[in-house]
Design a protein around this motif. Structure first.
Motif, short mmCIF file in Angstrom:
data_model
loop_
_atom_site.label_atom_id
_atom_site.label_comp_id
_atom_site.label_asym_id
_atom_site.label_seq_id
_atom_site.Cartn_x
_atom_site.Cartn_y
_atom_site.Cartn_z
N SER A 26 0.96 -1.08 -0.17
CA SER A 26 0.06 0.03 -0.09
C SER A 26 0.75 1.28 0.09
N ASP A 27 0.23 2.39 -0.30
CA ASP A 27 1.00 3.62 -0.53
C ASP A 27 1.52 3.89 1.02
N LEU A 28 0.61 3.63 2.15
CA LEU A 28 1.00 3.86 3.41
C LEU A 28 2.05 3.07 3.73
N ILE A 29 2.43 1.89 3.38
CA ILE A 29 3.47 1.32 3.58
C ILE A 29 4.71 1.80 3.14
N LEU A 30 4.67 1.97 1.64
CA LEU A 30 5.76 2.72 1.04
C LEU A 30 6.18 3.78 1.46
N ARG A 31 5.39 4.70 2.10
CA ARG A 31 5.96 6.04 2.65
C ARG A 31 6.80 5.83 3.89
N GLN A 32 6.46 4.89 4.63
CA GLN A 32 7.32 4.56 5.89
C GLN A 32 8.53 3.74 5.66
N ILE A 33 8.96 3.56 4.56
CA ILE A 33 10.24 2.59 4.17
C ILE A 33 11.41 3.83 3.88
N ARG A 108 23.91 -1.13 0.14
CA ARG A 108 22.68 -0.42 0.02
C ARG A 108 21.34 -1.00 0.54
N PHE A 109 20.61 -0.44 1.32
CA PHE A 109 19.45 -1.28 1.83
C PHE A 109 18.12 -0.33 1.73
N ILE A 110 17.03 -1.44 1.63
CA ILE A 110 15.77 -0.51 2.06
C ILE A 110 15.55 -1.14 3.54
N ARG A 111 15.24 -0.09 4.22
CA ARG A 111 15.34 -0.54 5.68
C ARG A 111 13.81 -0.14 6.08
N ILE A 112 13.36 -1.08 6.82
CA ILE A 112 11.90 -1.08 7.35
C ILE A 112 11.66 -1.19 9.04
N ARG A 113 11.16 -0.50 9.48
CA ARG A 113 10.91 -0.82 10.93
C ARG A 113 10.01 -1.88 11.12
N LYS A 114 10.35 -2.86 12.18
CA LYS A 114 9.58 -4.18 12.13
C LYS A 114 8.17 -3.92 12.53
N ARG A 115 7.58 -2.84 13.21
CA ARG A 115 6.30 -2.71 13.26
C ARG A 115 5.56 -2.58 12.03
N ASP A 122 1.07 -8.53 7.39
CA ASP A 122 -0.34 -8.72 7.79
C ASP A 122 -1.59 -8.65 6.56
N GLU A 123 -1.15 -7.51 5.83
CA GLU A 123 -2.03 -7.26 4.90
C GLU A 123 -1.65 -7.63 3.46
N ILE A 125 -0.66 -11.00 1.66
CA ILE A 125 -0.16 -12.43 1.72
C ILE A 125 0.87 -12.92 0.75
N HIS A 126 0.70 -12.25 -0.49
CA HIS A 126 1.66 -12.22 -1.78
C HIS A 126 3.08 -12.03 -1.15
N ALA A 127 3.24 -10.86 -0.69
CA ALA A 127 4.82 -10.55 -0.11
C ALA A 127 5.09 -11.32 1.12
N PHE A 128 4.18 -11.79 1.87
CA PHE A 128 4.53 -12.73 2.98
C PHE A 128 4.91 -14.11 2.55
N ARG A 129 4.44 -14.55 1.54
CA ARG A 129 4.73 -15.94 1.17
C ARG A 129 6.16 -15.70 0.47
N LEU A 130 6.56 -14.69 -0.35
CA LEU A 130 7.60 -14.48 -1.11
C LEU A 130 8.72 -14.20 -0.11
#
Length: 239
Positions: A26-33, A108-115, A122-123, A125-130
């Motif tokens: 989602s756009d919300l997730i992408l904005r917090q990466i 170089r990294f994409i860094r994401i807070r665990k929360r 959680d939202e 499932i495609h990404a989770f499986r990968l």
């Protein structure tokens, strides 16, 4: 964050491996990466400490290390891009890192807070499986070669210990005097007294230290020489 999002979108557009994970984010997730570029020989995760991030390495190389209580370094894996770091603790519901991770070269990294990562998984499932499949493929070679190990030479361990404990004093006062005797250094690093005396003699021969009143003394220039040695020295394979 908006600048990071624009850079992330450009990065994903040119990298099919990364793109597959974020296809439904989602756009919300992408904005917090966050995007992070970290220089060589920098630690991003420390064993025994909480790690708040998931790192997705897309360029560079990492060293996975374990440090014993006596300060000796035991290295058991090298991770080349692409790949994940921080997933083991996340998937097992633990906060404390089991190993230390440091960059071998500029990376170089994409860094994401665990929360945020948890919300994304959680939202999506495609990404989770990968992610789970990728983690399993990443972990398999390490488990397959479990009988192999890599350990730094004792001289490297001593030099690393002296840099860690003396650098600040040497830089601020031009000279650092090692507080431990050679016998005490033997106990700290887990070496025999004979080995420690031999290693200290080599320190002097290599121009990394002087012995004054039975104590090692190290100046700023010698600290820099030792850091150069550490950057160029590699570990040994044992089985």
């Amino acid at each position: 964050m908006s600048d990071d999002k624009e850079q992330l979108e450009r990065l994903l557009a040119g990298d099919p491996w990364l793109q597959q994970f974020f296809a439904h984010a989602s756009d919300l997730i992408l904005r917090q990466i966050e995007l992070a570029e970290i220089e060589a020989e920098k630690r991003i995760i420390s064993k025994g400490e909480p790690n708040p991030y998931i790192y997705i390495l897309y360029s560079g190389s990492l060293r996975i290390i374990n440090e014993f209580g006596n300060g000796r370094i035991f290295s058991f894996a090298t991770k080349e891009a692409p790949g994940f770091s921080g997933l083991l603790e996340f998937l097992s519901g633990q906060d404390i890192a089991t190993s230390s991770v440091e960059t071998k070269i500029p990376s170089r990294f994409i860094r994401i807070r665990k929360r945020i990562f948890a919300q994304w998984m959680d939202e999506d499932i495609h990404a989770f499986r990968l992610v789970v499949k990728t983690f399993a493929r990443q972990l398999y070679p390490s488990l397959f070669s479990m009988g192999e190990a890599y350990v730094y030479p004792k001289y490297h361990s001593l030099v690393g210990y002296l840099v860690r404990t003396c650098e600040q004093m040497a830089l601020s006062h031009c000279m650092a005097r090692v507080q431990e005797t050679r016998e005490e250094l033997s106990e700290v690093l887990g070496f025999s007294h004979r080995t420690m005396y031999r290693l200290c003699s080599r320190l002097v021969e290599d121009g990394y230290a002087r012995i004054v009143k039975k104590k090692l003394c190290i100046d700023k220039a010698q600290i820099q020489l030792m850091k150069t040695y550490l950057e160029n020295e590699s570990y040994e394979r044992i089985t």
